[in-house]
Scaffold this motif. Structure first.
Motif, PDB file in Angstrom:
ATOM      1  N   HIS A 112      -6.380  29.721 -15.336  1.00 42.23           N
ATOM      2  CA  HIS A 112      -5.960  30.180 -16.533  1.00 42.23           C
ATOM      3  C   HIS A 112      -6.023  29.325 -17.735  1.00 42.23           C
ATOM      4  N   LYS A 113      -6.939  29.474 -18.502  1.00 41.08           N
ATOM      5  CA  LYS A 113      -7.368  28.700 -19.620  1.00 41.08           C
ATOM      6  C   LYS A 113      -6.558  28.684 -21.045  1.00 41.08           C
ATOM      7  N   LEU A 114      -5.833  27.944 -21.492  1.00 39.27           N
ATOM      8  CA  LEU A 114      -4.668  27.896 -22.540  1.00 39.27           C
ATOM      9  C   LEU A 114      -5.540  28.161 -23.629  1.00 39.27           C
ATOM     10  N   ALA A 115      -5.147  28.940 -24.532  1.00 44.67           N
ATOM     11  CA  ALA A 115      -5.759  29.079 -25.993  1.00 44.67           C
ATOM     12  C   ALA A 115      -5.494  27.918 -26.852  1.00 44.67           C
ATOM     13  N   ASP A 116      -6.340  27.723 -27.839  1.00 41.56           N
ATOM     14  CA  ASP A 116      -6.427  26.447 -28.641  1.00 41.56           C
ATOM     15  C   ASP A 116      -4.989  26.244 -29.305  1.00 41.56           C
ATOM     16  N   PRO A 119       1.203  26.855 -26.897  1.00 42.79           N
ATOM     17  CA  PRO A 119       2.364  25.846 -27.244  1.00 42.79           C
ATOM     18  C   PRO A 119       2.616  24.832 -26.085  1.00 42.79           C
ATOM     19  N   ASN A 120       1.668  25.116 -24.745  1.00 46.44           N
ATOM     20  CA  ASN A 120       1.913  24.300 -23.879  1.00 46.44           C
ATOM     21  C   ASN A 120       0.824  23.044 -23.938  1.00 46.44           C
ATOM     22  N   LEU A 121      -0.118  23.280 -24.742  1.00 47.87           N
ATOM     23  CA  LEU A 121      -1.017  22.071 -25.158  1.00 47.87           C
ATOM     24  C   LEU A 121       0.034  21.079 -25.783  1.00 47.87           C
ATOM     25  N   LYS A 122       0.831  21.315 -26.422  1.00 46.27           N
ATOM     26  CA  LYS A 122       1.531  20.415 -27.315  1.00 46.27           C
ATOM     27  C   LYS A 122       2.849  19.888 -26.550  1.00 46.27           C
ATOM     28  N   ASP A 123       3.144  20.534 -25.760  1.00 44.96           N
ATOM     29  CA  ASP A 123       4.261  20.402 -24.716  1.00 44.96           C
ATOM     30  C   ASP A 123       4.046  20.838 -23.331  1.00 44.96           C
ATOM     31  N   LEU A 450       8.389  17.694 -12.960  1.00 49.40           N
ATOM     32  CA  LEU A 450       8.608  18.889 -12.194  1.00 49.40           C
ATOM     33  C   LEU A 450       8.091  20.028 -12.996  1.00 49.40           C
ATOM     34  N   ASN A 451       8.721  20.281 -14.215  1.00 49.82           N
ATOM     35  CA  ASN A 451       8.121  21.513 -15.088  1.00 49.82           C
ATOM     36  C   ASN A 451       6.551  21.424 -15.056  1.00 49.82           C
ATOM     37  N   LYS A 452       6.083  20.234 -15.677  1.00 50.91           N
ATOM     38  CA  LYS A 452       4.746  20.034 -15.969  1.00 50.91           C
ATOM     39  C   LYS A 452       3.884  20.308 -14.716  1.00 50.91           C
ATOM     40  N   GLU A 453       4.309  20.036 -13.429  1.00 54.13           N
ATOM     41  CA  GLU A 453       3.605  20.122 -12.373  1.00 54.13           C
ATOM     42  C   GLU A 453       3.745  21.672 -11.924  1.00 54.13           C
ATOM     43  N   ILE A 454       4.808  22.151 -11.969  1.00 55.60           N
ATOM     44  CA  ILE A 454       4.949  23.554 -11.869  1.00 55.60           C
ATOM     45  C   ILE A 454       3.937  24.703 -12.794  1.00 55.60           C
ATOM     46  N   LEU A 455       3.840  24.313 -14.209  1.00 54.11           N
ATOM     47  CA  LEU A 455       2.875  24.767 -15.008  1.00 54.11           C
ATOM     48  C   LEU A 455       1.511  24.579 -14.315  1.00 54.11           C
ATOM     49  N   GLU A 456       1.122  23.278 -14.004  1.00 55.08           N
ATOM     50  CA  GLU A 456      -0.349  23.055 -13.621  1.00 55.08           C
ATOM     51  C   GLU A 456      -0.682  23.965 -12.483  1.00 55.08           C
ATOM     52  N   ILE A 457       0.303  24.116 -11.581  1.00 59.36           N
ATOM     53  CA  ILE A 457       0.057  24.823 -10.244  1.00 59.36           C
ATOM     54  C   ILE A 457      -0.048  26.230 -10.760  1.00 59.36           C
ATOM     55  N   THR A 458       0.584  26.912 -11.828  1.00 59.34           N
ATOM     56  CA  THR A 458       0.685  28.220 -12.295  1.00 59.34           C
ATOM     57  C   THR A 458      -0.686  28.381 -13.063  1.00 59.34           C
ATOM     58  N   HIS A 465       2.586  31.882 -16.629  1.00 57.77           N
ATOM     59  CA  HIS A 465       4.108  31.454 -16.463  1.00 57.77           C
ATOM     60  C   HIS A 465       4.297  31.725 -14.989  1.00 57.77           C
ATOM     61  N   PRO A 466       5.165  30.921 -14.496  1.00 62.30           N
ATOM     62  CA  PRO A 466       5.598  30.962 -12.945  1.00 62.30           C
ATOM     63  C   PRO A 466       6.233  32.420 -12.513  1.00 62.30           C
ATOM     64  N   CYS A 467       6.698  32.981 -13.739  1.00 59.93           N
ATOM     65  CA  CYS A 467       7.210  34.457 -13.147  1.00 59.93           C
ATOM     66  C   CYS A 467       6.071  35.467 -12.889  1.00 59.93           C
ATOM     67  N   GLN A 468       4.919  34.907 -13.127  1.00 62.23           N
ATOM     68  CA  GLN A 468       3.867  35.915 -12.698  1.00 62.23           C
ATOM     69  C   GLN A 468       3.420  35.679 -11.506  1.00 62.23           C
TER      70      GLN A 468
END
Length: 520
Positions: A112-116, A119-123, A450-458, A465-468
């Motif tokens: 999944h590539k984030l749009a420009d 919000p996760n590009l900033k945080d 931990l949150n950052k690495e969860i998102l990276e794996i997601t 989002h991990p809910c998916q």
């Protein structure tokens, strides 16, 4: 020459004690390393042994994956993450991929590539809960946790004042919530983070002189402390389900006694069961009463054994439209609380089995998308968290991992009041080495990583989002036959799809916690 030799020899005998004295004074005056402060001079031996520990274990004792409850590899990851050190590993994996129960997360060929403007590009660590607690039952004050990783219930009394303070300040900085544990709301939970108040069988903090539940005290507590976002009714915990908690008299200070409204000099023994209810309808009425009187969402926390009452609860919720807003499933892997051997090792199901059995019941009655499910039980690592999300968890709580981030060394003496790291003790001397300013930063670093690495794996799995995550996205090793199969096949269900409109939408929810709410 003879006199010179004597003088030289004498000077060395003088210098050595002086050097030791200076080192001892230095250790006592610093707060960066708790062990060195609490055990001057000799405390340095612990760090020396830790440094050469991998080599010692590799050739003499054990490898990095053999220790329990947390092996060295797991502890090293938490320690490195909390200190912002290198938490990577080189030269491939040292895991045995054929071990029964080992999990593989299946990534997408194109992630999944984030749009420009995402919000996760900033945080890159912002992962709010996809559901809102209390929304289904239309509570007056619904709550959307800012973080999918939060602090599990650990009481002040079980943990030291400085440990609780450190966790609360770290939670405030990141935005996650802090569960009080059944010891009630203490001054050390009041540094500003979101708080979930745990209400156990002894009703500590919200009890009258006879030990009975006091709604008046609960209303006052929640009114006076607007950072309290939800209430958690504790039915049992993984370490000793069906047996009440116990805080030894040695750990009870005057302050703890006042907070819990208990006498000094006696063990604080929680009853095994609640006195306010003994049936499912009575429990639901109690939950609804607390929710109506306080306006807060109310959930339950429990370990899992027999399933008949879980079935009855789901049926009653469908029939009445009432019940808990969230359910915390605590794995039987145990926790910080002391427990008899048999209870700790053999009573209640481990998280994987307990959670999936309960989730399937609520899914059968079409309630899985209406309740927020929280998982607890050694889930404070990216791969284990992802497995929990795939199974149907909306949030995970971390306890011992949080303790390790602020200095716990897994001494396994939490129940003795002699915790060498000052984390699980009421001893003023032992906890004096904890600097909340430093330790709160370390918990913040851990939960952020931990949150950052969860998102990276997601994102690697092709999701935002991990809910998916689904039960098809994780495979489990079956053992000697060298085969793997999906969690869906292993546990016999596919989780209910969670409605999701994007992380940016979640971050704009008026119910978002952690001081992050942005009204549209």
């Amino acid at each position: 020459m003879f006199l010179a030799n004597i003088f030289s020899s004498f000077s060395w005998w003088l210098i050595l004690p002086l050097a030791i004295l200076i080192l001892a004074i230095r250790d006592l005056l610093q707060n960066r390393h708790t062990i060195q402060h609490n055990f001057p001079v000799v405390g340095h031996i612990r760090y020396m042994l830790e440094k050469i520990g991998p080599e010692l274990r590799q050739y003499i004792v054990a490898n990095n994956r053999e220790e329990l409850p947390f092996n060295r590899g797991e502890r090293a990851w938490v320690y490195a993450s909390s200190k912002k050190e290198n938490n990577l590993q080189g030269f491939g994996s040292d895991q045995d991929f054929n071990t029964a129960g080992y999990i593989f997360i299946k990534h997408a060929m194109l992630g999944h590539k984030l749009a420009d403007n995402h919000p996760n590009l900033k945080d890159p660590s912002a992962v709010p809960c996809s559901k809102t607690i209390g929304e289904y039952h239309k509570r007056k004050r619904p709550y959307k946790p800012y973080s999918v990783v939060n602090i599990s219930g650990m009481s002040y009394g079980s943990l030291s004042a400085k440990a609780v303070e450190s966790l609360n300040k770290g939670a405030l900085k990141f935005g996650c919530y802090h569960n009080t544990g059944e010891g009630s709301l203490s001054p050390y939970h009041k540094y500003g983070s979101d708080v979930i108040v745990n209400i156990g069988t002894a009703y500590f903090g919200v009890r009258d002189d006879d030990g009975k539940f006091s709604m008046e005290k609960l209303i006052k507590m929640t009114t006076d402390n607007p950072f309290v976002k939800a209430l958690e009714l504790k039915l049992s915990q993984g370490a000793k389900p069906g047996k009440g908690g116990m805080l030894p008299a040695a750990k009870i200070t005057k302050e703890i006694a006042e907070i819990r409204h208990i006498p000094l000099g006696k063990d604080a023994i929680s009853p095994a069961f609640h006195s306010e209810f003994s049936t499912i309808p009575e429990m639901v009425n109690f939950i609804e009463s607390m929710a109506n009187q306080t306006g807060l969402p109310v959930g339950i926390k429990s370990a899992v054994g027999k399933l008949e009452m879980w079935e009855e609860l789901a049926q009653y919720m469908v029939k009445t439209g009432k019940g808990p807003d969230f359910i915390t499933i605590d794995g039987g892997e145990g926790g910080t609380g002391a427990a008899p051997h048999a209870f700790a090792d053999h009573v209640s199901l481990p998280f994987n089995y307990g959670f999936t059995k309960v989730y399937k019941i609520f899914q059968k009655y079409e309630l899985a998308d209406k309740i927020v499910f929280i998982g607890s039980g050694k889930l404070g690592f990216p791969e284990k968290a992802m497995m929990a999300f795939a199974m149907g968890c909306d949030l995970i709580n971390v306890a011992r991992e949080a303790m390790m981030s602020i200095g716990c060394i897994q001494a396994q003496v939490c129940h003795t009041n002699r915790c060498p790291a000052g984390v699980a003790t009421s001893s003023p001397w032992l906890q004096a080495g904890i600097d909340p300013t430093l330790k709160s930063e370390r918990f913040y670093n851990y939960v952020k990583t931990l949150n950052k690495e969860i998102l990276e794996i997601t994102h690697a799995c092709g999701y935002e989002h991990p809910c998916q995550m689904t039960m098809q996205d994780v495979d489990m090793v079956m053992g000697d036959n060298n085969k793997t199969q999906s969690l869906a096949t292993t546990f016999g269900y596919n989780k209910t799809i969670v409605p999701f409109e994007g992380v940016d939408k979640l971050l704009k929810s008026p119910y978002l916690g952690g001081g992050k709410a942005q009204v549209n």
